[in-house]
Design an enzyme around this catalytic site. Structure first.
Site, PDB file in Angstrom:
ATOM      1  N   HIS A 130     -31.370  13.218  32.552  1.00 16.67           N
ATOM      2  CA  HIS A 130     -30.840  13.416  33.901  1.00 16.67           C
ATOM      3  C   HIS A 130     -29.319  13.522  33.902  1.00 16.67           C
ATOM      4  O   HIS A 130     -28.739  14.048  34.850  1.00 16.67           O
ATOM      5  CB  HIS A 130     -31.291  12.275  34.818  1.00 16.67           C
ATOM      6  CG  HIS A 130     -32.697  12.427  35.298  1.00 16.67           C
ATOM      7  ND1 HIS A 130     -33.268  11.588  36.233  1.00 16.67           N
ATOM      8  CD2 HIS A 130     -33.656  13.328  34.975  1.00 16.67           C
ATOM      9  CE1 HIS A 130     -34.519  11.970  36.457  1.00 16.67           C
ATOM     10  NE2 HIS A 130     -34.771  13.022  35.708  1.00 16.67           N
ATOM     11  N   ASP A 131     -28.682  13.002  32.870  1.00 18.03           N
ATOM     12  CA  ASP A 131     -27.235  13.165  32.714  1.00 18.03           C
ATOM     13  C   ASP A 131     -26.900  14.542  32.169  1.00 18.03           C
ATOM     14  O   ASP A 131     -25.821  15.070  32.437  1.00 18.03           O
ATOM     15  CB  ASP A 131     -26.722  12.078  31.757  1.00 18.03           C
ATOM     16  CG  ASP A 131     -25.231  12.159  31.465  1.00 18.03           C
ATOM     17  OD1 ASP A 131     -24.490  12.771  32.250  1.00 18.03           O
ATOM     18  OD2 ASP A 131     -24.800  11.593  30.446  1.00 18.03           O
ATOM     19  N   THR A 188     -23.305  18.247  35.182  1.00 15.78           N
ATOM     20  CA  THR A 188     -22.344  18.527  34.124  1.00 15.78           C
ATOM     21  C   THR A 188     -23.050  18.538  32.771  1.00 15.78           C
ATOM     22  O   THR A 188     -23.992  17.778  32.542  1.00 15.78           O
ATOM     23  CB  THR A 188     -21.214  17.482  34.087  1.00 15.78           C
ATOM     24  OG1 THR A 188     -21.693  16.275  33.506  1.00 15.78           O
ATOM     25  CG2 THR A 188     -20.672  17.202  35.481  1.00 15.78           C
ATOM     26  N   HIS A 290     -27.379   5.387  22.775  1.00 17.09           N
ATOM     27  CA  HIS A 290     -28.307   6.468  22.444  1.00 17.09           C
ATOM     28  C   HIS A 290     -28.192   6.866  20.976  1.00 17.09           C
ATOM     29  O   HIS A 290     -29.198   7.111  20.302  1.00 17.09           O
ATOM     30  CB  HIS A 290     -28.037   7.679  23.327  1.00 17.09           C
ATOM     31  CG  HIS A 290     -29.046   8.771  23.176  1.00 17.09           C
ATOM     32  ND1 HIS A 290     -30.248   8.769  23.848  1.00 17.09           N
ATOM     33  CD2 HIS A 290     -29.055   9.888  22.412  1.00 17.09           C
ATOM     34  CE1 HIS A 290     -30.949   9.841  23.505  1.00 17.09           C
ATOM     35  NE2 HIS A 290     -30.242  10.542  22.636  1.00 17.09           N
ATOM     36  N   ARG A 445     -42.372  27.204  31.747  1.00 15.41           N
ATOM     37  CA  ARG A 445     -40.906  27.226  31.822  1.00 15.41           C
ATOM     38  C   ARG A 445     -40.297  27.809  30.546  1.00 15.41           C
ATOM     39  O   ARG A 445     -39.345  28.599  30.604  1.00 15.41           O
ATOM     40  CB  ARG A 445     -40.357  25.816  32.056  1.00 15.41           C
ATOM     41  CG  ARG A 445     -40.548  25.309  33.453  1.00 15.41           C
ATOM     42  CD  ARG A 445     -39.732  26.084  34.481  1.00 15.41           C
ATOM     43  NE  ARG A 445     -40.008  25.589  35.825  1.00 15.41           N
ATOM     44  CZ  ARG A 445     -40.525  26.299  36.805  1.00 15.41           C
ATOM     45  NH1 ARG A 445     -40.825  27.580  36.609  1.00 15.41           N
ATOM     46  NH2 ARG A 445     -40.725  25.775  37.994  1.00 15.41           N
TER      47      ARG A 445
END
Length: 585
Positions: A130-131, A188, A290, A445
């Site tokens: 999501h970032d 971003t 991470h 997709r």
């Protein structure tokens, strides 16, 4: 027979990884920004007092000072393959039928756990993606209609099965005639914790208290509620569920704790000073977690542990770097962090292929059990629907956050394989009433966006083609069913299906094919970002900030904000590995 890299002794495996990364940096970074752009696209404006030189901007602009638009919200996804190789095959967008693939190759027959991980690892990767990327809310009036074969149990009230097309790139001036279709990243591209803070100034301002640099949080320790949708008020709230709420809450708490420390050290600082520095520190801590915790957790191979530590600290290690500092500019010896910025062969943008290899929905279970961290007693059971969307708030108000984290810590996610896709997501009913099969969407997709199918992808990423289904997997049942669904055409196998079917390297939670993109992009997210490279220094972060990042981990964050977890975390070395159970279960 040629040995795969991961079967070599660790030192040779490390050399192989370095060789892979160098070649990928040369051959697998391709720039879509060169395709025709409308003349009226606005340039970002610098911040007052040249503040953009030393802080992360709201929209990600001015990370690269020579190309201020690079990586900012509203710019195109790049590609890992030459643009001639990423045109969608319009004639075969629905062939084989994505719904049939979902039903016959992906449907979870019985939950297959990933026993080296805990459920927090599944929540974490969605929190991170999501970032990194979002294609937006899709087109409203332009849809694919998926044929349903006789006997398909798709409910009558939700027919026809339709999937909205991806939003078009409105910055193009050539109607996609001078190159393949391109798409816009709505957040971003940088590793800047935009999922927490937002990707525009208006969002950030809504989330801030505007006092002492802090973010809004309620007296009960929960985030404010977004009155428009009934879920937590955050920077990015798509596909919400309890795992995201937990991680957003704890890292807003972490931001505010950092602000408290900065306020003590720099009492003259303004609210803006405190916020900007706390964001820099918090975002870097997330990137470190991470890199050196989540990744070695899901890719459990000694060579990978060394390689990811080396990405952050260098092969000379953390203790050497702390005492002696960097040894020149070498990212190999002293890590990417603090090294010179380098975009290699293309400007920095996340890629469509990067999005594709992070399709990891099998990590999600269909059922959840919540336990007390005090005595180990079972508190309640819920299905995935009950812990998702605007129903999460009820769960947060009825269970302690420490019990939620503990329950995730002792529960397994699903293994990323065929036949392990959550059934709830194959008939996903969103809070807005939209209904679709997410597994079919995942397949479609990649086709729609021109991501090559499995065999072409392997060749383009440097792994080489397979000539038979047996080369993908040694599971005879899977071979038979793959051959049937894909009508014995090995070249039509979809990327996600091939990756899920692969025999992964020993200790890996996902395929070697996905890992090749990871080798490249994991380093690139650090190496291209000046706040992790040339501007990762005390003058930007403060020495306190650098020390905070060095000395903290997911384990320290958990213990700091929820001390009652300490017993469950006793002797746990990685927060994403199974925790110690308490009491009698």
């Amino acid at each position: 027979m040629k040995w795969p890299w991961y079967k070599f002794p660790t030192p040779i495996a490390l050399l192989k990884l370095l060789e892979f990364r160098n070649k990928l940096r040369e051959e697998n970074l391709h720039n879509t920004a060169q395709l025709p752009t409308q003349d009226d696209t606005e340039l970002p404006l610098p911040l007052p007092d040249d503040r953009h030189l030393v802080v992360r901007t709201a929209d990600g602009s001015f990370n690269d000072l020579e190309d201020p638009k690079m990586g900012m919200a509203g710019t195109r996804f790049g590609r890992n393959f030459p643009l001639k190789n990423v045109y969608p095959n319009e004639e075969n967008l629905l062939n084989p039928n994505p719904r049939i693939i979902s039903r016959k190759l992906l449907t979870r027959e019985e939950f297959v756990p990933a026993t080296t991980l805990n459920l927090l690892a599944a929540a974490w990767i969605q929190f991170q993606t999501h970032d990194w990327f979002s294609h937006g809310d899709n087109q409203q009036d332009n849809k694919f209609q998926i044929p349903l074969e006789e006997g398909d149990p798709w409910p009558e009230e939700y027919r026809p099965l339709e999937i909205k097309k991806t939003l078009s790139d409105t910055t193009r001036s050539d109607d996609n005639t001078q190159g393949p279709p391109t798409y816009i990243n709505k957040v971003t591209h940088w590793w800047d914790a935009s999922q927490i803070y937002g990707s525009d100034r208006e969002t950030i301002d809504k989330l801030r208290s505007h006092v002492d640099g802090k973010m809004l949080i309620e007296d009960d320790g929960l985030l404010p509620i977004n009155s428009e949708n009934g879920i937590d008020l955050v920077g990015f709230d798509d596909n919400w569920w309890i795992g995201l709420s937990m991680l957003h809450t704890i890292f807003v708490k972490e931001h505010n704790t950092i602000c408290d420390h900065l306020k003590q050290k720099y009492p003259a600082w303004t609210d803006e000073d405190l916020f900007d520095h706390a964001r820099l520190i918090n975002a870097a801590l997330l990137a470190k977690i991470h890199t050196v915790e989540w990744t070695p957790g899901i890719l459990g191979l000694p060579a990978l542990q060394i390689a990811m530590d080396a990405n952050w600290w260098g092969l000379l290690g953390q203790h050497f770097k702390k005492i002696f500092g960097r040894v020149g500019d070498s990212e190999l010896l002293s890590g990417i962090i603090g090294s010179p910025t380098d975009h290699h062969t293309a400007p920095y943008y996340l890629t469509e292929e990067f999005v594709s290899v992070y399709r990891m929905h099998p990590l999600m279970p269909d059922e959840f059990e919540f336990y007390s961290v005090k005595n180990g007693n079972l508190l309640q059971k819920n299905n995935l629907f009950e812990v998702a969307g605007n129903r999460t708030r009820n769960l947060l108000e009825n269970l302690e956050m420490s019990d939620l984290f503990y329950s995730f810590g002792i529960s397994y996610p699903g293994a990323i394989t065929l036949y392990n896709y959550p059934s709830f997501l194959q008939q996903l009913v969103r809070d807005n009433g939209e209904v679709f099969d997410l597994a079919a969407v995942d397949i479609l997709r990649d086709r729609e966006r021109g991501v090559p199918r499995y065999n072409d992808f392997r060749e383009l990423i440097g792994r080489g083609r397979v000539k038979s289904f047996e080369e993908i997997t040694d599971n005879e049942k899977w071979v038979k069913e793959l051959r049937e669904v894909y009508q014995n055409n090995i070249d039509s196998v979809d990327l996600m299906v091939g990756m899920f079917a692969e025999n992964p390297p020993t200790g890996f939670g996902f395929s070697d094919t996905a890992f090749r993109v990871f080798i490249l992009m994991a380093s690139r997210r650090l190496k291209s970002d000046r706040f992790f490279t040339e501007d990762y220094r005390a003058e930007i972060y403060t020495q306190f900030g650098l020390d905070w990042i060095d000395n903290n981990s997911m384990l320290t964050v958990l213990r700091r904000h929820y001390p009652s977890l300490s017993l469950a975390l006793f002797s746990v070395e990685n927060a994403f590995a199974p925790w110690r159970k308490v009491g009698f279960q």
